[in-house]
Write a protein that holds these residues in place. Structure first.
Motif, short mmCIF file in Angstrom:
data_model
loop_
_atom_site.label_atom_id
_atom_site.label_comp_id
_atom_site.label_asym_id
_atom_site.label_seq_id
_atom_site.Cartn_x
_atom_site.Cartn_y
_atom_site.Cartn_z
N PRO A 234 0.75 -1.27 0.00
CA PRO A 234 -0.04 -0.04 0.05
C PRO A 234 0.82 1.30 -0.14
N ILE A 235 0.41 2.26 -0.91
CA ILE A 235 0.93 3.56 -0.88
C ILE A 235 -0.13 4.29 -0.17
N ILE A 236 0.29 5.03 1.14
CA ILE A 236 -0.55 6.10 1.95
C ILE A 236 0.39 7.23 1.96
N ALA A 237 0.32 7.98 1.26
CA ALA A 237 1.28 9.19 1.08
C ALA A 237 0.65 10.49 1.18
N SER A 238 0.81 11.24 2.53
CA SER A 238 0.52 12.61 2.60
C SER A 238 1.58 13.71 2.07
N GLY A 239 0.91 14.77 2.10
CA GLY A 239 1.80 15.92 1.63
C GLY A 239 2.62 15.72 0.38
N ASN A 240 4.11 15.97 0.59
CA ASN A 240 4.87 15.72 -0.53
C ASN A 240 5.48 14.18 -0.76
N ASN A 241 4.96 13.55 0.39
CA ASN A 241 5.23 12.23 -0.06
C ASN A 241 4.44 11.42 -1.24
N ALA A 242 3.64 12.12 -1.64
CA ALA A 242 2.70 11.84 -2.87
C ALA A 242 3.72 11.75 -4.10
N ASN A 243 4.50 12.81 -4.11
CA ASN A 243 5.38 12.87 -5.16
C ASN A 243 6.54 11.91 -5.29
N VAL A 244 6.68 10.84 -4.52
CA VAL A 244 7.27 9.75 -4.58
C VAL A 244 6.50 8.50 -5.14
N LEU A 245 6.51 8.39 -6.35
CA LEU A 245 5.65 7.38 -7.03
C LEU A 245 5.43 5.91 -6.11
N HIS A 246 6.36 5.40 -5.58
CA HIS A 246 6.36 4.13 -5.04
C HIS A 246 6.78 4.37 -3.42
N TYR A 247 6.08 5.45 -2.86
CA TYR A 247 6.26 5.58 -1.43
C TYR A 247 5.45 4.51 -0.52
N VAL A 248 6.22 3.68 0.07
CA VAL A 248 5.67 2.70 0.81
C VAL A 248 5.88 2.73 2.20
N VAL A 249 6.88 3.50 2.83
CA VAL A 249 7.12 3.32 4.42
C VAL A 249 5.61 3.74 5.07
N ASN A 250 4.94 4.68 4.75
CA ASN A 250 3.77 4.92 5.64
C ASN A 250 4.01 5.31 7.00
N ASN A 251 5.00 6.08 7.19
CA ASN A 251 5.46 6.39 8.53
C ASN A 251 5.23 7.92 9.11
N GLN A 252 4.62 8.73 8.37
CA GLN A 252 4.56 10.09 8.59
C GLN A 252 3.20 10.70 9.19
N GLN A 253 3.06 11.75 9.66
CA GLN A 253 1.90 12.35 10.28
C GLN A 253 1.27 13.14 9.27
N PRO A 385 -4.39 8.44 -14.10
CA PRO A 385 -3.69 9.49 -14.72
C PRO A 385 -3.45 10.34 -13.02
N GLY A 386 -2.40 11.14 -13.17
CA GLY A 386 -2.03 11.83 -12.09
C GLY A 386 -1.14 13.12 -12.34
N ILE A 387 -1.05 14.02 -11.55
CA ILE A 387 -0.35 15.29 -11.42
C ILE A 387 0.42 15.28 -10.29
N TYR A 388 1.83 15.48 -10.27
CA TYR A 388 2.41 15.55 -9.28
C TYR A 388 3.10 17.00 -9.21
N ILE A 389 3.19 17.76 -8.17
CA ILE A 389 3.71 19.01 -8.03
C ILE A 389 4.77 19.46 -6.70
N PRO A 390 5.81 18.81 -6.94
CA PRO A 390 6.59 18.94 -5.60
C PRO A 390 6.69 20.42 -5.11
N LYS A 391 6.82 21.43 -5.83
CA LYS A 391 6.91 22.72 -5.35
C LYS A 391 5.72 23.15 -4.72
N GLU A 392 4.41 22.43 -4.97
CA GLU A 392 3.35 22.89 -4.29
C GLU A 392 3.21 22.05 -3.10
N GLY A 393 3.70 21.03 -2.84
CA GLY A 393 3.64 20.15 -1.66
C GLY A 393 2.58 18.96 -2.06
#
Length: 430
Positions: A234-253, A385-393
Motif C-alpha cells: 500500500p501507498i499512503i502518502a500525505s503531503g509531499n510524500n505523494a510525489n514519490v511514486l512508490h512511497y511505501v514506508v507510510n510512517n509520517q503524520q 492519471p496523476g499530476i505531481y507538483i513537488p513545489k506545491e507540496g
C-alpha cells in the motif's frame, strides 16, 4: 483460504483454452511457487503461482499441473500432483488437499501424489515430442531469485535433451488477458471490499493521524471481508510524500492542509483490485487543490472512454498525453513554449505525469495480457492519471478498474467508490 470456493467450471474452461493452442504431441507443466525462507525457521506467507492457479484453482504449495492433450491414456491428458498429507501435517499445518478435494477444486479427475511425478512424467515424455516451459516474460518482470519453474526447466533440459521446447507464456498472455464472467465476478468482489475500506477511511482521516494508522484501518476492513489483505504494497502518502511514486514506508503524520494520496486495494481469491484516491486531510480541498484534482478527474474520465475494442495501447497513451498537456496548460504548469520545445521522447507533460495511464489487471496487479495488438472485450484495465507538483507540496492520482465492453463505454468495477470532490468532502464532514 478465506475466500469462497470458486466453481471449477472456470478452471476447466481455462485449461481447454490453453490446450487448444498446444502443438501436437506436446506436454505442458506448471509448478507452484516456492515457500521463501527469511531466516531461522521463518518463511514468507505462501502465494500461489498465478498460472497454475488460473489453470487448476489449486492454492497450495508443492503442487504441479501436467497437460497432455494427446496422451494415449485419456486419464493422463490432465493430471494434478499434490503433496501427500498425513496425520502429522494435519496437526501442525492443518488440512491439505486430498485427492478428492483436489478434483473438486480443479475439475481434474486424475490426481496423484507429488512423489509419483518423476516416474509418471518420464513415461509420458516417451509419447511426447515437445515440452512447454512456463517462463516469466511479463514486460515488468525483474526476477532475481531462481524459481521452482527455473529449476524444473534446467532438469528437463538435462533429462530430455532430444525433446523440442516451446513457451507457455505467449498462450497465457493471450488467454489470461480476456476475463471469463466468473473472473469478473471475483474482481468485482475485490473492488467491493476495497470500497468498504475507502469509505471507512473517509470517516477516520483527520489532521494528526499517522499514515500507518490508515494502513491498519484498511487491513482491518479487508480481512473482515475475506480478503488476505492488500493486493500490493500500500501507498499512503500525505503531503509531499505523494510525489514519490512508490512511497511505501507510510510512517509520517498527516497534517492540516495536506492532501493524502492513497494507492491501496484489496485482493480476493488471488485476484487484484487497484484503487487510487486523493483526499484532503482536513476534509476540505483548497481552491488550487480542487482545480488540479478536477483536471486529473477529467483526464481519467476521458481516458476511460477510449478503452474500447480496437484501441492500441501505445497510441492510447499518446492521446492521454495530449489530454494531460491541455490540462497542464490550463493550470499554468506548462506554457506554449514548453510544448513547442519539448523532447518528443519525453514530452513536456511528463514533468508532472511521468507514469503510464493503464495496465492489465487480474490475477496479478500488473496482469498478463497482450499490449501490442488491439484491445478486446472483457479485458480489464486500470485508468490512473496523476499530476505531481513537488513545489506545491502535493500530488494527485485517481484510479479505477474498468472492463472493456463489446459495445459502448467500459464498465467501471469501482463505479460506486466516491471520487467527486463534493461527495468526498460531504462524507468526510458528516
Amino acid at each position: 483460504m478465506k475466500y469462497d470456493l470458486i466453481p471449477n467450471s472456470l478452471f476447466i474452461k481455462n485449461r481447454k483454452k490453453f490446450m487448444a493452442q498446444m502443438k501436437p504431441k506436446s506436454i505442458a507443466v506448471f509448478n507452484s511457487n516456492d515457500v521463501y525462507p527469511i531466516g531461522a525457521d521463518s518463511t514468507l506467507a505462501f502465494e500461489q503461482h498465478r498460472d497454475i492457479f488460473y489453470l487448476s484453482g489449486a492454492d497450495q504449495e508443492e503442487t504441479r499441473l501436467l497437460l497432455f492433450p494427446d496422451a494415449m491414456d485419456k486419464k493422463h491428458r490432465e493430471i494434478l500432483f499434490v503433496t501427500e498429507t498425513n496425520d502429522h501435517i494435519a496437526v501442525w499445518e492443518g488440512e491439505k488437499l486430498t485427492k478428492e478435494k483436489a478434483t473438486e477444486v480443479s475439475g481434474i479427475e486424475t490426481v496423484y501424489w507429488l512423489s509419483d511425478f518423476d516416474k509418471i512424467f518420464f513415461d509420458l515424455m516417451t509419447e511426447a515430442d515437445t515440452i512447454y516451459f512456463n517462463t516469466n516474460e511479463h514486460y515488468r518482470q525483474a526476477v532475481v531469485t531462481e524459481t521452482r519453474e527455473d529449476r524444473f526447466i534446467k532438469k528437463c533440459k538435462a533429462d530430455f535433451p532430444a525433446h523440442q521446447w516451446a513457451k507457455s507464456n505467449p498462450i497465457l498472455q493471450e488467454i489470461r488477458g480476456i476475463k471469463e464472467p466468473e473472473e469478473l465476478d471475483i474482481m468485482q468482489t475485490a473492488c467491493n471490499i476495497t470500497e468498504k475500506g475507502f469509505r471507512r477511511l473517509l470517516g477516520f482521516v483527520k489532521p494528526g493521524v499517522w499514515e500507518y494508522e490508515i494502513e491498519a484501518e484498511l487491513m482491518h476492513e479487508f480481512l473482515r471481508n475475506k480478503s488476505k489483505g492488500f493486493a500490493y504494497t500500500p501507498i499512503i502518502a500525505s503531503g509531499n510524500n505523494a510525489n514519490v511514486l512508490h512511497y511505501v514506508v507510510n510512517n509520517q503524520q498527516c497534517k492540516d492542509g495536506d492532501l493524502l494520496l492513497m494507492d491501496v486495494a484489496a485482493e480476493y481469491a488471488n485476484y487484484s483490485s487497484d484503487l487510487s484516491r486523493t483526499i484532503p486531510v482536513n476534509g476540505k480541498f483548497t481552491a488550487r487543490q480542487k482545480a488540479v484534482y478536477e483536471a486529473v478527474l477529467r483526464v481519467k474520465n476521458d481516458a476511460t472512454k477510449m478503452l474500447v475494442p480496437g484501441t492500441i495501447w501505445a497510441e492510447y497513451h499518446k492521446e492521454v498525453g495530449k489530454m494531460m498537456t491541455s490540462e497542464l496548460l490550463g493550470l499554468g504548469l506548462l506554457d506554449k513554449a514548453d510544448v513547442q520545445n519539448e523532447n518528443k521522447d519525453w514530452p513536456a507533460y511528463k514533468k508532472y505525469f511521468m507514469h503510464g495511464t493503464s495496465h492489465h489487471i487480474g490475477l496479478n496487479t500488473h496482469d498478463y495480457g497482450l499490449l501490442k495488438t488491439p484491445m478486446k472485450a472483457n479485458m480489464v484495465f486500470t485508468v490512473e492519471p496523476g499530476i505531481y507538483i513537488p513545489k506545491e507540496g502535493f500530488g494527485i492520482r485517481l484510479e479505477d478498474d474498468v472492463v472493456i465492453q463489446e459495445k459502448g463505454e467500459p464498465f467501471n468495477l469501482m463505479g460506486n467508490i466516491p471520487i467527486e470532490v463534493e461527495e468526498i468532502e460531504s462524507l468526510m464532514n458528516q
